[in-house]
Design an enzyme around this catalytic site. Sequence first.
Site, PDB file in Angstrom:
ATOM      1  N   CYS A 251     -16.360   3.588  -0.323  1.00 52.44           N
ATOM      2  CA  CYS A 251     -15.187   2.760  -0.029  1.00 52.44           C
ATOM      3  C   CYS A 251     -14.683   2.915   1.396  1.00 52.44           C
ATOM      4  O   CYS A 251     -13.859   2.111   1.842  1.00 52.44           O
ATOM      5  CB  CYS A 251     -14.070   3.062  -1.032  1.00 52.44           C
ATOM      6  SG  CYS A 251     -13.588   4.807  -1.103  1.00 52.44           S
TER       7      CYS A 251
ATOM      8  N   ARG B  76       0.889  -1.171   0.000  1.00 56.10           N
ATOM      9  CA  ARG B  76       0.000   0.000   0.000  1.00 56.10           C
ATOM     10  C   ARG B  76       0.924   1.218   0.000  1.00 56.10           C
ATOM     11  O   ARG B  76       1.596   1.485   0.998  1.00 56.10           O
ATOM     12  CB  ARG B  76      -0.888  -0.040   1.242  1.00 56.10           C
ATOM     13  CG  ARG B  76      -1.924   1.073   1.360  1.00 56.10           C
ATOM     14  CD  ARG B  76      -2.771   0.811   2.592  1.00 56.10           C
ATOM     15  NE  ARG B  76      -3.669   1.907   2.911  1.00 56.10           N
ATOM     16  CZ  ARG B  76      -4.946   1.978   2.523  1.00 56.10           C
ATOM     17  NH1 ARG B  76      -5.450   1.006   1.785  1.00 56.10           N
ATOM     18  NH2 ARG B  76      -5.703   2.991   2.876  1.00 56.10           N
TER      19      ARG B  76
ATOM     20  N   GLN C  92     -10.120  -2.647  -4.041  1.00 52.44           N
ATOM     21  CA  GLN C  92     -11.386  -1.984  -3.753  1.00 52.44           C
ATOM     22  C   GLN C  92     -12.361  -2.172  -4.908  1.00 52.44           C
ATOM     23  O   GLN C  92     -13.550  -2.451  -4.707  1.00 52.44           O
ATOM     24  CB  GLN C  92     -11.161  -0.494  -3.499  1.00 52.44           C
ATOM     25  CG  GLN C  92     -12.435   0.281  -3.186  1.00 52.44           C
ATOM     26  CD  GLN C  92     -13.066  -0.147  -1.884  1.00 52.44           C
ATOM     27  OE1 GLN C  92     -12.433  -0.097  -0.832  1.00 52.44           O
ATOM     28  NE2 GLN C  92     -14.326  -0.579  -1.924  1.00 52.44           N
TER      29      GLN C  92
ATOM     30  N   ASP D 147     -16.888   9.038  -2.426  1.00 50.26           N
ATOM     31  CA  ASP D 147     -15.662   8.872  -1.642  1.00 50.26           C
ATOM     32  C   ASP D 147     -15.421  10.180  -0.898  1.00 50.26           C
ATOM     33  O   ASP D 147     -16.028  11.211  -1.215  1.00 50.26           O
ATOM     34  CB  ASP D 147     -14.497   8.542  -2.592  1.00 50.26           C
ATOM     35  CG  ASP D 147     -13.236   8.089  -1.867  1.00 50.26           C
ATOM     36  OD1 ASP D 147     -13.264   7.954  -0.626  1.00 50.26           O
ATOM     37  OD2 ASP D 147     -12.210   7.885  -2.544  1.00 50.26           O
TER      38      ASP D 147
ATOM     39  N   HIS E 296      -6.660   1.410  -7.241  1.00 52.54           N
ATOM     40  CA  HIS E 296      -7.048   0.656  -6.047  1.00 52.54           C
ATOM     41  C   HIS E 296      -7.811  -0.593  -6.505  1.00 52.54           C
ATOM     42  O   HIS E 296      -9.023  -0.709  -6.323  1.00 52.54           O
ATOM     43  CB  HIS E 296      -7.917   1.525  -5.150  1.00 52.54           C
ATOM     44  CG  HIS E 296      -7.979   1.071  -3.720  1.00 52.54           C
ATOM     45  ND1 HIS E 296      -7.505  -0.165  -3.309  1.00 52.54           N
ATOM     46  CD2 HIS E 296      -8.461   1.682  -2.602  1.00 52.54           C
ATOM     47  CE1 HIS E 296      -7.680  -0.281  -2.010  1.00 52.54           C
ATOM     48  NE2 HIS E 296      -8.269   0.817  -1.552  1.00 52.54           N
TER      49      HIS E 296
ATOM     50  N   ARG F  64     -14.323  -6.654   0.855  1.00 56.25           N
ATOM     51  CA  ARG F  64     -12.884  -6.452   0.701  1.00 56.25           C
ATOM     52  C   ARG F  64     -12.135  -7.752   1.025  1.00 56.25           C
ATOM     53  O   ARG F  64     -11.128  -8.077   0.382  1.00 56.25           O
ATOM     54  CB  ARG F  64     -12.401  -5.321   1.630  1.00 56.25           C
ATOM     55  CG  ARG F  64     -12.804  -3.916   1.201  1.00 56.25           C
ATOM     56  CD  ARG F  64     -12.111  -3.488  -0.091  1.00 56.25           C
ATOM     57  NE  ARG F  64     -10.668  -3.591   0.013  1.00 56.25           N
ATOM     58  CZ  ARG F  64      -9.886  -2.642   0.543  1.00 56.25           C
ATOM     59  NH1 ARG F  64     -10.411  -1.517   0.989  1.00 56.25           N
ATOM     60  NH2 ARG F  64      -8.580  -2.803   0.587  1.00 56.25           N
TER      61      ARG F  64
END
Length: 290
Positions: A246, A92, A123, A206, A120, A274
């Site tokens: 998310c 990450r 996600q 988001d 991502h 996830r």
Amino acid sequence: MNLLTIAEHGPQALQQMLDLAATDAKPLAGKGVALLFEKPSARTRHSMEMAVASLGGHPISVRADEVGVGSRESPEDIARTLACYHSIVAARVKDHALLETFASAIPGTPVVNMLSDRAHPLQALADLLTVKQLRGTVAGAKIAYIGDGNNVARSLAVGASLLGAEFRCASPEGYELSDDILAMPGVTQLRDPAAAVHDASFVYTDVWVSMGQDAETEARKAVFRPYQVHEALMAKAAPDAAFLHCLPAIRGEEVTAGVIDGSQTAVWQQAENRYHAARGALAWLLGTRP
């Protein structure tokens, strides 16, 4: 084979990853997976550690400052070291180029993007899995994304396009999706949130200010204020539309409490996914097929 972006894999691979979300295979039995974090995490660390464990493996999470990426040791040597012990290296990161450096240094070990400034993918897989669970198929879904055309929006737009969904993104000027994403079938950039949400199956947003954007906080709040997802906006979507986010969410900014905590929310199903999506992606990278 790596998972750095959704775009590097075709629709068959994406569908297989989603189909493997419930796999009981143990391709990681007796093996380790390195999880390197340059940015803090809640869902990513827990979902990935549990996904690795469910596949029979042993996850080891490590902060970037513990290994000194680029200071104490070169990124290439860190990747090579981790590959000595682990079957997968996941990271990450702040800069997507670091993932590409890792992938070049260890071509025989899968590298997984747990989040970068560019993409991502994990996600997006969780989002697509949620859509599939709620509709039976991703194909034909109408997804309205309200806000910044960021890494989350880009990844989901690509995945939606590859699996036959319609993806509409409503963003203020200067925050749109990139031209390469807009060139994909079914992806549309709009300015008006109401137009994007009209008859949508899913409404997604988001946070306005992501990690590393603190200096832009006040400017972003001013620009994105008209892009809040509230009850009146949700009412323009299809009657059975689901709300997606998310996370983390800031109630009263990008979404009202009435929406995210209301009857149309699918946020917690999406958050759980996830874990399931990560399991499917890791299993697929290790050669497991539905």
